[in-house]
Design a protein around this motif. Structure first.
Motif, PDB file in Angstrom:
ATOM      1  N   MET A   1       0.819  -1.184   0.000  1.00  0.00           N
ATOM      2  CA  MET A   1       0.000   0.000   0.000  1.00  0.00           C
ATOM      3  C   MET A   1       0.869   1.256   0.000  1.00  0.00           C
ATOM      4  N   GLU A   2       2.007   1.190   0.631  1.00  0.00           N
ATOM      5  CA  GLU A   2       2.900   2.347   0.650  1.00  0.00           C
ATOM      6  C   GLU A   2       3.312   2.759  -0.756  1.00  0.00           C
ATOM      7  N   ALA A   3       3.520   1.789  -1.623  1.00  0.00           N
ATOM      8  CA  ALA A   3       3.940   2.096  -2.989  1.00  0.00           C
ATOM      9  C   ALA A   3       2.859   2.861  -3.753  1.00  0.00           C
ATOM     10  N   LEU A   4       1.604   2.693  -3.383  1.00  0.00           N
ATOM     11  CA  LEU A   4       0.497   3.366  -4.069  1.00  0.00           C
ATOM     12  C   LEU A   4       0.195   4.745  -3.494  1.00  0.00           C
ATOM     13  N   THR A   5       0.566   4.973  -2.247  1.00  0.00           N
ATOM     14  CA  THR A   5       0.302   6.251  -1.598  1.00  0.00           C
ATOM     15  C   THR A   5       1.071   7.358  -2.310  1.00  0.00           C
ATOM     16  N   GLY A   6       0.343   8.397  -2.696  1.00  0.00           N
ATOM     17  CA  GLY A   6       0.957   9.523  -3.378  1.00  0.00           C
ATOM     18  C   GLY A   6       1.096   9.363  -4.874  1.00  0.00           C
ATOM     19  N   ASP A   7       0.799   8.180  -5.400  1.00  0.00           N
ATOM     20  CA  ASP A   7       0.856   7.948  -6.844  1.00  0.00           C
ATOM     21  C   ASP A   7      -0.487   8.343  -7.436  1.00  0.00           C
ATOM     22  N   GLY A   8      -0.519   9.485  -8.123  1.00  0.00           N
ATOM     23  CA  GLY A   8      -1.763  10.010  -8.670  1.00  0.00           C
ATOM     24  C   GLY A   8      -2.460   9.105  -9.660  1.00  0.00           C
ATOM     25  N   THR A   9      -1.781   8.087 -10.160  1.00  0.00           N
ATOM     26  CA  THR A   9      -2.395   7.157 -11.112  1.00  0.00           C
ATOM     27  C   THR A   9      -2.881   5.876 -10.450  1.00  0.00           C
ATOM     28  N   SER A  10      -2.712   5.745  -9.123  1.00  0.00           N
ATOM     29  CA  SER A  10      -3.101   4.504  -8.445  1.00  0.00           C
ATOM     30  C   SER A  10      -4.588   4.481  -8.104  1.00  0.00           C
ATOM     31  N   MET A  11      -5.137   3.287  -8.034  1.00  0.00           N
ATOM     32  CA  MET A  11      -6.532   3.106  -7.636  1.00  0.00           C
ATOM     33  C   MET A  11      -6.749   3.595  -6.208  1.00  0.00           C
ATOM     34  N   LEU A  12      -5.760   3.415  -5.350  1.00  0.00           N
ATOM     35  CA  LEU A  12      -5.856   3.887  -3.969  1.00  0.00           C
ATOM     36  C   LEU A  12      -6.091   5.391  -3.929  1.00  0.00           C
ATOM     37  N   GLU A  13      -5.309   6.150  -4.680  1.00  0.00           N
ATOM     38  CA  GLU A  13      -5.457   7.606  -4.665  1.00  0.00           C
ATOM     39  C   GLU A  13      -6.762   8.041  -5.338  1.00  0.00           C
ATOM     40  N   LEU A  14      -7.207   7.300  -6.362  1.00  0.00           N
ATOM     41  CA  LEU A  14      -8.496   7.594  -6.989  1.00  0.00           C
ATOM     42  C   LEU A  14      -9.618   7.438  -5.966  1.00  0.00           C
ATOM     43  N   CYS A  15      -9.600   6.359  -5.217  1.00  0.00           N
ATOM     44  CA  CYS A  15     -10.626   6.113  -4.194  1.00  0.00           C
ATOM     45  C   CYS A  15     -10.550   7.145  -3.075  1.00  0.00           C
ATOM     46  N   ARG A  16      -9.361   7.501  -2.655  1.00  0.00           N
ATOM     47  CA  ARG A  16      -9.219   8.537  -1.626  1.00  0.00           C
ATOM     48  C   ARG A  16      -9.800   9.858  -2.104  1.00  0.00           C
ATOM     49  N   GLY A  17      -9.503  10.217  -3.343  1.00  0.00           N
ATOM     50  CA  GLY A  17     -10.043  11.454  -3.905  1.00  0.00           C
ATOM     51  C   GLY A  17     -11.561  11.418  -3.979  1.00  0.00           C
ATOM     52  N   ALA A  18     -12.114  10.289  -4.381  1.00  0.00           N
ATOM     53  CA  ALA A  18     -13.567  10.139  -4.465  1.00  0.00           C
ATOM     54  C   ALA A  18     -14.212  10.274  -3.090  1.00  0.00           C
ATOM     55  N   LEU A  19     -13.614   9.682  -2.087  1.00  0.00           N
ATOM     56  CA  LEU A  19     -14.166   9.772  -0.728  1.00  0.00           C
ATOM     57  C   LEU A  19     -14.127  11.204  -0.203  1.00  0.00           C
ATOM     58  N   LEU A  20     -13.055  11.923  -0.495  1.00  0.00           N
ATOM     59  CA  LEU A  20     -12.974  13.323  -0.072  1.00  0.00           C
ATOM     60  C   LEU A  20     -14.057  14.156  -0.754  1.00  0.00           C
ATOM     61  N   LEU A  21     -14.218  13.966  -2.052  1.00  0.00           N
ATOM     62  CA  LEU A  21     -15.237  14.716  -2.789  1.00  0.00           C
ATOM     63  C   LEU A  21     -16.635  14.371  -2.308  1.00  0.00           C
ATOM     64  N   ARG A  22     -16.843  13.128  -1.959  1.00  0.00           N
ATOM     65  CA  ARG A  22     -18.165  12.690  -1.500  1.00  0.00           C
ATOM     66  C   ARG A  22     -18.599  13.467  -0.261  1.00  0.00           C
ATOM     67  N   ARG A  23     -17.644  13.786   0.589  1.00  0.00           N
ATOM     68  CA  ARG A  23     -17.960  14.562   1.793  1.00  0.00           C
ATOM     69  C   ARG A  23     -18.245  16.030   1.472  1.00  0.00           C
ATOM     70  N   GLU A  24     -17.646  16.542   0.402  1.00  0.00           N
ATOM     71  CA  GLU A  24     -17.756  17.958   0.059  1.00  0.00           C
ATOM     72  C   GLU A  24     -18.983  18.302  -0.777  1.00  0.00           C
ATOM     73  N   TYR A  25     -19.478  17.368  -1.569  1.00  0.00           N
ATOM     74  CA  TYR A  25     -20.553  17.656  -2.520  1.00  0.00           C
ATOM     75  C   TYR A  25     -21.856  17.001  -2.085  1.00  0.00           C
ATOM     76  N   PRO A  26     -22.851  17.822  -1.748  1.00  0.00           N
ATOM     77  CA  PRO A  26     -24.152  17.276  -1.333  1.00  0.00           C
ATOM     78  C   PRO A  26     -24.781  16.372  -2.394  1.00  0.00           C
ATOM     79  N   ALA A  27     -24.490  16.612  -3.659  1.00  0.00           N
ATOM     80  CA  ALA A  27     -25.070  15.803  -4.736  1.00  0.00           C
ATOM     81  C   ALA A  27     -24.591  14.356  -4.688  1.00  0.00           C
ATOM     82  N   LEU A  28     -23.544  14.074  -3.930  1.00  0.00           N
ATOM     83  CA  LEU A  28     -23.031  12.711  -3.835  1.00  0.00           C
ATOM     84  C   LEU A  28     -23.607  11.958  -2.646  1.00  0.00           C
ATOM     85  N   GLY A  29     -24.617  12.530  -2.017  1.00  0.00           N
ATOM     86  CA  GLY A  29     -25.316  11.855  -0.930  1.00  0.00           C
ATOM     87  C   GLY A  29     -26.619  11.261  -1.446  1.00  0.00           C
ATOM     88  N   ASP A  30     -27.626  11.235  -0.594  1.00  0.00           N
ATOM     89  CA  ASP A  30     -28.936  10.718  -0.993  1.00  0.00           C
ATOM     90  C   ASP A  30     -29.607  11.665  -1.978  1.00  0.00           C
TER      91      ASP A  30
END
Length: 93
Positions: free
Chosen positions: A1-30
């Motif tokens: 997992m360490e190898a994927l942390t900080g790699d902007g092309t990794s699935m880990l970072e894509l999922c982290r970005g999605a989770l952050l956006l989900r908290r910020e955008y009301p449209a990503l809730g119910d």
């Protein structure tokens, strides 16, 4: 997992970005969604307030709909076109 942390092309970072956006955008809730017209092989929907998701499952690049900014993509977007087998989250008005 360490190898994927900080790699902007990794699935880990894509999922982290999605989770952050989900908290910020009301449209990503119910709420409801509206399917947008798109050619065969492209799925697109809108959620309020101000969010569009586009998934290109076709073999051709797809011209993204009008938007104010690209929030997240699963790959690079060139000339406002979403490559095959890619997805994009967009902010819209």
């Amino acid at each position: 997992m360490e190898a994927l942390t900080g790699d902007g092309t990794s699935m880990l970072e894509l999922c982290r970005g999605a989770l952050l956006l989900r908290r910020e955008y009301p449209a990503l809730g119910d709420g409801s969604l509206t399917w947008l017209d798109a050619p065969a092989g492209v799925l697109a929907f809108r959620r309020e307030p101000g969010f569009v998701c586009v998934v290109n499952l076709s073999a051709e690049p797809y011209q993204l709909p009008d938007h104010t900014s690209v929030l997240l993509t699963s790959g690079p977007v060139a000339n406002n076109r979403l490559a095959p087998d890619q997805a994009a989250w967009l902010a819209v008005q």
